[in-house]
Design a protein around this motif. Sequence first.
Motif, PDB file in Angstrom:
ATOM      1  N   VAL A  19       0.837  -1.192   0.000  1.00 23.11           N
ATOM      2  CA  VAL A  19       0.000   0.000   0.000  1.00 23.11           C
ATOM      3  C   VAL A  19       0.872   1.242   0.000  1.00 23.11           C
ATOM      4  CG1 VAL A  19      -1.627   1.327   1.359  1.00 23.11           C
ATOM      5  CG2 VAL A  19      -1.914  -1.131   1.126  1.00 23.11           C
ATOM      6  N   LYS A  20       1.895   1.194   0.824  1.00 23.55           N
ATOM      7  CA  LYS A  20       2.779   2.337   0.927  1.00 23.55           C
ATOM      8  C   LYS A  20       3.438   2.610  -0.421  1.00 23.55           C
ATOM      9  CE  LYS A  20       4.373   3.778   5.220  1.00 23.55           C
ATOM     10  NZ  LYS A  20       4.999   3.390   6.449  1.00 23.55           N
ATOM     11  N   ALA A  21       3.878   1.533  -1.038  1.00 26.20           N
ATOM     12  CA  ALA A  21       4.522   1.705  -2.343  1.00 26.20           C
ATOM     13  C   ALA A  21       3.556   2.373  -3.297  1.00 26.20           C
ATOM     14  CB  ALA A  21       4.957   0.352  -2.883  1.00 26.20           C
ATOM     15  N   LYS A  22       2.291   1.976  -3.179  1.00 25.56           N
ATOM     16  CA  LYS A  22       1.290   2.546  -4.070  1.00 25.56           C
ATOM     17  C   LYS A  22       1.136   4.035  -3.806  1.00 25.56           C
ATOM     18  CE  LYS A  22      -1.559  -0.240  -5.656  1.00 25.56           C
ATOM     19  NZ  LYS A  22      -2.383  -1.373  -5.351  1.00 25.56           N
ATOM     20  N   ILE A  23       1.138   4.366  -2.536  1.00 26.88           N
ATOM     21  CA  ILE A  23       1.009   5.786  -2.193  1.00 26.88           C
ATOM     22  C   ILE A  23       2.148   6.577  -2.814  1.00 26.88           C
ATOM     23  CG2 ILE A  23       1.139   7.421  -0.296  1.00 26.88           C
ATOM     24  CD1 ILE A  23      -0.339   5.252   1.352  1.00 26.88           C
ATOM     25  N   TYR A  24       3.328   6.033  -2.693  1.00 26.17           N
ATOM     26  CA  TYR A  24       4.454   6.773  -3.260  1.00 26.17           C
ATOM     27  C   TYR A  24       4.382   6.830  -4.779  1.00 26.17           C
ATOM     28  CZ  TYR A  24       6.342   7.529   1.232  1.00 26.17           C
ATOM     29  OH  TYR A  24       6.505   7.993   2.505  1.00 26.17           O
ATOM     30  N   LEU A  25       3.847   5.758  -5.317  1.00 23.70           N
ATOM     31  CA  LEU A  25       3.648   5.759  -6.766  1.00 23.70           C
ATOM     32  C   LEU A  25       2.719   6.887  -7.164  1.00 23.70           C
ATOM     33  CD1 LEU A  25       4.541   3.662  -9.003  1.00 23.70           C
ATOM     34  CD2 LEU A  25       2.140   3.033  -9.048  1.00 23.70           C
ATOM     35  N   PHE A  59       5.281  25.170 -11.532  1.00 21.15           N
ATOM     36  CA  PHE A  59       4.414  24.549 -12.534  1.00 21.15           C
ATOM     37  C   PHE A  59       2.955  24.935 -12.371  1.00 21.15           C
ATOM     38  CE2 PHE A  59       7.960  21.511 -12.868  1.00 21.15           C
ATOM     39  CZ  PHE A  59       8.201  21.705 -14.204  1.00 21.15           C
ATOM     40  N   LEU A  60       2.497  25.001 -11.135  1.00 20.70           N
ATOM     41  CA  LEU A  60       1.065  25.229 -10.949  1.00 20.70           C
ATOM     42  C   LEU A  60       0.735  26.402 -10.033  1.00 20.70           C
ATOM     43  CD1 LEU A  60      -0.741  21.801 -10.808  1.00 20.70           C
ATOM     44  CD2 LEU A  60      -1.139  23.676 -12.356  1.00 20.70           C
ATOM     45  N   GLY A  61       1.715  27.140  -9.624  1.00 20.96           N
ATOM     46  CA  GLY A  61       1.416  28.300  -8.796  1.00 20.96           C
ATOM     47  C   GLY A  61       0.896  27.915  -7.419  1.00 20.96           C
ATOM     48  N   LEU A  62       0.106  28.777  -6.847  1.00 21.91           N
ATOM     49  CA  LEU A  62      -0.399  28.551  -5.494  1.00 21.91           C
ATOM     50  C   LEU A  62      -1.207  27.263  -5.397  1.00 21.91           C
ATOM     51  CD1 LEU A  62      -1.590  31.986  -4.175  1.00 21.91           C
ATOM     52  CD2 LEU A  62       0.142  30.497  -3.239  1.00 21.91           C
ATOM     53  N   PHE A  63      -1.939  26.986  -6.442  1.00 25.13           N
ATOM     54  CA  PHE A  63      -2.754  25.779  -6.494  1.00 25.13           C
ATOM     55  C   PHE A  63      -1.884  24.550  -6.242  1.00 25.13           C
ATOM     56  CE2 PHE A  63      -4.513  22.562  -9.499  1.00 25.13           C
ATOM     57  CZ  PHE A  63      -5.603  22.236  -8.737  1.00 25.13           C
ATOM     58  N   GLY A  64      -0.772  24.500  -6.960  1.00 22.13           N
ATOM     59  CA  GLY A  64       0.156  23.395  -6.760  1.00 22.13           C
ATOM     60  C   GLY A  64       0.685  23.362  -5.348  1.00 22.13           C
ATOM     61  N   MET A  65       0.989  24.546  -4.829  1.00 25.28           N
ATOM     62  CA  MET A  65       1.527  24.592  -3.467  1.00 25.28           C
ATOM     63  C   MET A  65       0.524  24.059  -2.463  1.00 25.28           C
ATOM     64  SD  MET A  65       3.494  28.203  -3.292  1.00 25.28           S
ATOM     65  CE  MET A  65       3.926  28.091  -1.585  1.00 25.28           C
ATOM     66  N   VAL A  66      -0.735  24.470  -2.631  1.00 26.90           N
ATOM     67  CA  VAL A  66      -1.749  24.024  -1.669  1.00 26.90           C
ATOM     68  C   VAL A  66      -1.940  22.515  -1.787  1.00 26.90           C
ATOM     69  CG1 VAL A  66      -4.159  24.188  -1.012  1.00 26.90           C
ATOM     70  CG2 VAL A  66      -2.923  26.228  -1.662  1.00 26.90           C
ATOM     71  N   LEU A  67      -1.981  22.014  -3.011  1.00 26.57           N
ATOM     72  CA  LEU A  67      -2.172  20.573  -3.169  1.00 26.57           C
ATOM     73  C   LEU A  67      -0.990  19.806  -2.591  1.00 26.57           C
ATOM     74  CD1 LEU A  67      -3.771  20.059  -6.652  1.00 26.57           C
ATOM     75  CD2 LEU A  67      -4.784  19.818  -4.414  1.00 26.57           C
ATOM     76  N   PHE A  68       0.190  20.328  -2.825  1.00 29.43           N
ATOM     77  CA  PHE A  68       1.383  19.662  -2.293  1.00 29.43           C
ATOM     78  C   PHE A  68       1.349  19.683  -0.766  1.00 29.43           C
ATOM     79  CE2 PHE A  68       6.129  19.714  -1.573  1.00 29.43           C
ATOM     80  CZ  PHE A  68       6.266  18.370  -1.826  1.00 29.43           C
ATOM     81  N   SER A  69       0.914  20.824  -0.214  1.00 29.17           N
ATOM     82  CA  SER A  69       0.813  20.904   1.243  1.00 29.17           C
ATOM     83  C   SER A  69      -0.212  19.903   1.762  1.00 29.17           C
ATOM     84  CB  SER A  69       0.405  22.305   1.679  1.00 29.17           C
ATOM     85  OG  SER A  69       1.199  23.261   1.055  1.00 29.17           O
ATOM     86  N   LEU A  70      -1.303  19.747   1.017  1.00 30.13           N
ATOM     87  CA  LEU A  70      -2.317  18.773   1.425  1.00 30.13           C
ATOM     88  C   LEU A  70      -1.721  17.374   1.457  1.00 30.13           C
ATOM     89  CD1 LEU A  70      -5.635  19.676  -0.389  1.00 30.13           C
ATOM     90  CD2 LEU A  70      -5.169  19.638   2.038  1.00 30.13           C
ATOM     91  N   GLU A  71      -0.932  17.077   0.436  1.00 29.47           N
ATOM     92  CA  GLU A  71      -0.302  15.755   0.377  1.00 29.47           C
ATOM     93  C   GLU A  71       0.629  15.586   1.579  1.00 29.47           C
ATOM     94  OE1 GLU A  71      -0.888  13.230  -1.574  1.00 29.47           O
ATOM     95  OE2 GLU A  71       0.675  12.070  -0.557  1.00 29.47           O
ATOM     96  N   ILE A  72       1.380  16.634   1.876  1.00 28.36           N
ATOM     97  CA  ILE A  72       2.281  16.565   3.034  1.00 28.36           C
ATOM     98  C   ILE A  72       1.475  16.357   4.302  1.00 28.36           C
ATOM     99  CG2 ILE A  72       3.911  17.842   4.450  1.00 28.36           C
ATOM    100  CD1 ILE A  72       4.831  19.276   1.987  1.00 28.36           C
ATOM    101  N   LEU A  73       0.381  17.111   4.415  1.00 31.12           N
ATOM    102  CA  LEU A  73      -0.443  17.006   5.618  1.00 31.12           C
ATOM    103  C   LEU A  73      -0.979  15.591   5.763  1.00 31.12           C
ATOM    104  CD1 LEU A  73      -1.903  18.491   7.946  1.00 31.12           C
ATOM    105  CD2 LEU A  73      -3.837  18.679   6.406  1.00 31.12           C
ATOM    106  N   SER A  74      -1.493  15.071   4.657  1.00 28.47           N
ATOM    107  CA  SER A  74      -2.094  13.744   4.755  1.00 28.47           C
ATOM    108  C   SER A  74      -1.015  12.712   5.063  1.00 28.47           C
ATOM    109  CB  SER A  74      -2.876  13.453   3.486  1.00 28.47           C
ATOM    110  OG  SER A  74      -2.449  12.291   2.863  1.00 28.47           O
ATOM    111  N   ILE A  89      -6.779  10.512  -4.043  1.00 27.66           N
ATOM    112  CA  ILE A  89      -6.509   9.075  -4.153  1.00 27.66           C
ATOM    113  C   ILE A  89      -5.465   8.650  -3.131  1.00 27.66           C
ATOM    114  CG2 ILE A  89      -5.411   7.348  -5.640  1.00 27.66           C
ATOM    115  CD1 ILE A  89      -6.807   8.715  -7.997  1.00 27.66           C
ATOM    116  N   SER A  90      -4.408   9.444  -3.046  1.00 27.11           N
ATOM    117  CA  SER A  90      -3.343   9.035  -2.131  1.00 27.11           C
ATOM    118  C   SER A  90      -3.831   9.089  -0.696  1.00 27.11           C
ATOM    119  CB  SER A  90      -2.094   9.879  -2.356  1.00 27.11           C
ATOM    120  OG  SER A  90      -1.987  10.886  -1.408  1.00 27.11           O
ATOM    121  N   THR A  91      -4.701  10.055  -0.386  1.00 25.75           N
ATOM    122  CA  THR A  91      -5.195  10.140   0.986  1.00 25.75           C
ATOM    123  C   THR A  91      -6.183   9.012   1.290  1.00 25.75           C
ATOM    124  OG1 THR A  91      -4.922  12.517   0.940  1.00 25.75           O
ATOM    125  CG2 THR A  91      -6.333  11.628   2.648  1.00 25.75           C
ATOM    126  N   VAL A  92      -7.080   8.763   0.364  1.00 27.94           N
ATOM    127  CA  VAL A  92      -8.039   7.683   0.584  1.00 27.94           C
ATOM    128  C   VAL A  92      -7.293   6.366   0.763  1.00 27.94           C
ATOM    129  CG1 VAL A  92      -9.903   6.362  -0.475  1.00 27.94           C
ATOM    130  CG2 VAL A  92      -9.920   8.834  -0.585  1.00 27.94           C
TER     131      VAL A  92
END
Lengths: 390, 536, 366
Positions: free
Chosen positions: A5-11, B451-466, C129-132
């Motif tokens: 799963v983790k690998a998938k996330i990183y993917l 590449f995507l401006g603030l939008f990209g930054m917010v999405l990237f931050s969301l990914e980091i948060l999650s 997707i990654s969060t779900v």
Amino acid sequence: MKRKVKAKIYLTILLILITICLAGCWDSLELNKRSIVSGLGWDLDPKTGEVTFTVQSIVPGGGQSSSNISGQQQGGSQTRSIQVDKDTGPGMYDAITRLTQHVSRFPFYPHTKVYIFGKEGAQYGIYQFFDVQARNPDSRPNALIVVSAEKKASDIMNIPDGLEKIQAFGMAAEINLSAQYSKYPAVTVFDFQKRIMSKTTAPIAPIVGIAKEIGSEGREIKKLRVAGTAVFKGDKMIGELNERESSGLLWAINKVKIGFITVPEADLEVVKAKSKIIPELQGDKIKITVEISEDSDLVLFKRRQDITVGVVRELEKDLEKEIKNQVMASVEKSFALDADIFGFGEAVHRKYKKEWKELQPKWDDIYPQIEVEVKVDAHLKKIGDIYKAL
Amino acid sequence: MFRLLKRKLLQRTSDHKDEAKAGNDYAHIKLDIKLDDNLNRIRNILGESNDVIIREMKIGRNSNIDAAIVYIDGLVDRNLINHDILQPLMFNLPLIRDNVNQKHASLIEFFKSTVLTVGQITESEDMVTIISDVLSGNIAILAEDTAEALLIDAKGWEKRGIEEPGNEVSVRGPKESFTETLRTNTALLRRKIKDPRLTFQNLQIGERTKTFVTVVYIKGITQENLITEINQRLKRINTDAILDVGYIEQYIEDAPQSLFPTVGISERPDVTAAKLLEGRVAILVDGSPMALTMPFLFLEGFQNPDDYYTRPFFATMIRWVRLLGFLLSIYLPGLFVSLSAFHPELFPTELLVSVAAAREGIPFPVVLEALLMLLLFEILREAGLRLPRPLGQAVSIVGALVIGQAAVSAGLVGAPMVIVVATTAITSFLVVSYADTGVLFRLLMVIVSGFLGLFGMVLFSLEILSHLVSLRSLGVSYLSPLVPIDFKSFKDTFIRAPLWAMDNRPESLAPLDKKRQAPNLMPRASKSSQTGREKP
Amino acid sequence: MFLEKGKISNFQLGLLIIGFVFGSSVIISPGQGAGHDAWISVALGLMESLLIVWIFTTLAKQFKGMTIVEINSLVYGKILGTCISLLFIWYLFHLGAMVLDNYASFFKLEIYANTPRIIIILALVLVCISTVGRGIEVLARCSAILVPITILIAIADSALIIPQIDLKNLLPVLDVPISQILWAGHAAASFPFAESVAFLMVLAFVDITENVSANFLKSLLIVGIILIIVVARNFAVMGPMAAITNYPSYLLAQAIDIGEVLTRLEVLIAVNLITMGFIKVSVLLYGTVLGLAQVLNLHSYRPIILPIGILMAILALTTFGNSVNMLNFAQKGYPVYAAFFQIGIPLITLVVAKLRKLNPTGGSKA
């Protein structure tokens, strides 16, 4: 399983990065490829229907050597700080597109401070412009609406403004200052939209013209000057208010903040003011009461006389009369133009929503017949540092 | 399925390896009665290295007993050998030889109880123990007719003294830091916490380095799960070398694929002691002047020893400054890039005018400009760090003045960009724990925003948060007490509550003893002092 | 079989609900069609949705620890249950696509005019997707951080615009015909409040199920009140303009200007939209994949997240040709369409369950 799963996330993260990278950067535009627009002029030739679009943009790093004194001749060592470009086309977007033929950079509108309409265009009707403005996400609701006292918007966009490097910002500041001192209204896009969308209320906008002076070497110097209030009916400018009428309008619509009032024997500074429009339906007739209460300080007393309670009362009475006259002047003018600049119609609507359905279609006929009463409650608060005459 | 199979296979091969090693080596060898055989074996095992000293001698009344001592030169205290081992053995033994047979079971026993005047002595008949003890600085004494060896702790190598902490500087706190010697480090901790329940648990890790690793915790505070979990993770390490605490960190951390650290690291005994007292586990490694602490939570990075040694108000403010600095160091360059390339409408107008003026005539796109400057800064930093100190300073001067100044005046980069990068550079060191994490995120953020401006930054931050909320350190949620929210533990997060108000240990670590102190410790004047000189 | 091992607390559930309801209503005002009485419509919609929520939380309470899919197969039997479950899953899936569409339209129009829609949608979907993939627990925890920030921004936004508020713009009350207000009220119930019916897939994983119902209503009330304030504020500042513009809150944020320093704050609204849209799409995606996994008897829902997510993106790309169609559907079609899933399925299921006297978890309170 967990590791899978983790690998998938990183993917997925990788996928995101790849898509974003492959995506490129469509909306990225370097600052040195944009020209920041400070003021926008819009004209329409009533005969041909052609639209002229005037763009005042900021020259980056321009106007650096600030050696010029206001009124001194322009040029010399001074670099330009603004550039004005205009072009004409059969439609608005034609004009904008034609601009690209002689402007090197992509115009960038969100920092526009003023939208200027040539008088001719304003008289023809400016609905087109507001449609574009409201549809286009590049525009700001806080920009000011200005009508040029000259025929064309571009006529007043080239006049250098004294203190400000960027003329349009200076113009906006002048309008705001004159509105703060309750001379002329400052009208933002928001305000204008509200009025243009109302079925009865007439839009207003300040008029900016050119004041000519004779400079030191006998040369004529041009300066900007706020010179009146344009009154619209629908989207067409139908007349204008002079200085006195403009103040009267501001009193009635509760836009007076501070300012000075001259009565025959004194000058007074308004420190607090409040007004209320109270409609009343009396049978077929409509009566509007404008209630104004204000506090003011004495700043000049022309008689060499101590100020007594009697004098204060006298001054207050004069003040009330003066304000009343100002308001009545604007009311008279608006009746003459048959343009509801005060929003009396909306006030009636708010109070008598059932009757309004019948009143609204014939508002144009009803409006000049309205009985308007102005009640002013003026108070003199402070009399300054001295309490006796010199 | 396959994984299981693979694991089984792996296990088998490793078992096999062990056996093979044992065959060649000395795993099950016991000492012999014959001294010569023993010594030969030791010689075989230890090889021809000239730091291995095997001193044979004859002891006893008639010098009729053969004996030998084995040690590694440089690891042992020579004085101790001479005065406390060789001297008693060779001079005192003849006099009391007769006692041996009567009172003592064996010669070795006799040595231990009567002859040798040293502190820590153990005995062993196991070759493995003997060799490893000798290699870690003990002295082995062997004698004829005895299948046992005495192992004497005589460690005495050259070592660095306790110095001021170099990385975690504190203004008011104690000014001592861990050193490379494990014993010194444990002593430093013991001096802070004189609780008999403070426990040091020893392990030896590393096939070849045989590094001593100590797990430290306080019994009765630290949740037992944590200790067992750490021990399990440490026991899993089957490698040949542990050279630093960083090795251990990488073998036991929770999220090896994350950019965020899940193991805390400190060079300060006081910090480590405080973490132990909160219910954490510390790991000390011989040869490393750092201690690991686990679990490590995100907000720990924003704490600093000085926070607790000064009064709470300033400490709270400075925490916010650190938080702000951390956010700035990650977001500022990206924000600048996206604002100037994508959303100039978000600049205040006046600022935009000056930024645009500075941007005139700069050849690179702003993303590239930012990346270049950030990279340049990293280069300067690395150079300044690795070069000998006097040279390093020269490098930083050249970097700051020459490159920064010259690049701006040559029109290669804009002055605002230099300001942004410089600010970032400074702020990134406010939170030392995330300094390196910050560098990576900052670069990524700049790329994304390019590449995507603030939008990209917010999405990237969301990914980091999650990612952050999914992290755990030793089973404790990484963002606690923020997530899952625990208002009681907020006393030591965004505010630093006064010490007298922090009655409980952090809830998220589930300490066995929750209470830290008696309630109502808020200082107030006692009744007697109120009747002082002042009259009401 | 447990596909989901995570547990979320009641507090997290509350925040998740708030974030979900905020979703795209951060920019799209509910209650459109009632003119400046929109706030009344929103209030009516809130009341209606409280009723709806009461229905489906009762259902969830009666079948503790079960998602709607499991409930359906229990109540209706294998075949009919699966059909109804698939319908419900379709709704979640379609709703997710609509949210994506809203959000992409906004960005495409306001900020990223030249960026292809597909990139805007894909970027968000991939993060979802990654969060779900990390499970409901991570999603709930994300919301625990993001939602307070959003509420704070909404409050700050409203506070900063106070100087421009003119309450006269809200007068006269009840200016448009009552029927119109009621319809707008129902529309406001169907978007955004009762869309929380998607939580029938999530309620099963709340650790303490006793006060789920009250908790649910409480969070809905909170977000409802915030939305009422926001809608009223929009009209009070912008007057009739708020009724005709697509994104009134965004336009309003553009107008904030405190001393030329605190200005140009519209980006905060955009950030809110991304974060809340992220929560909403993630919950819907989660519901879809979990439901599908349960219907198809899969061992894990994780392998199908990526394909379903991409499908959702594709649906979002193709559903509405232009925003006029979207608007038309949102105001006329959607309230009817959604009512079937929001009220119909839970209510019928509840009634059938009562009639069949099913009480699988032995809950005596039901």
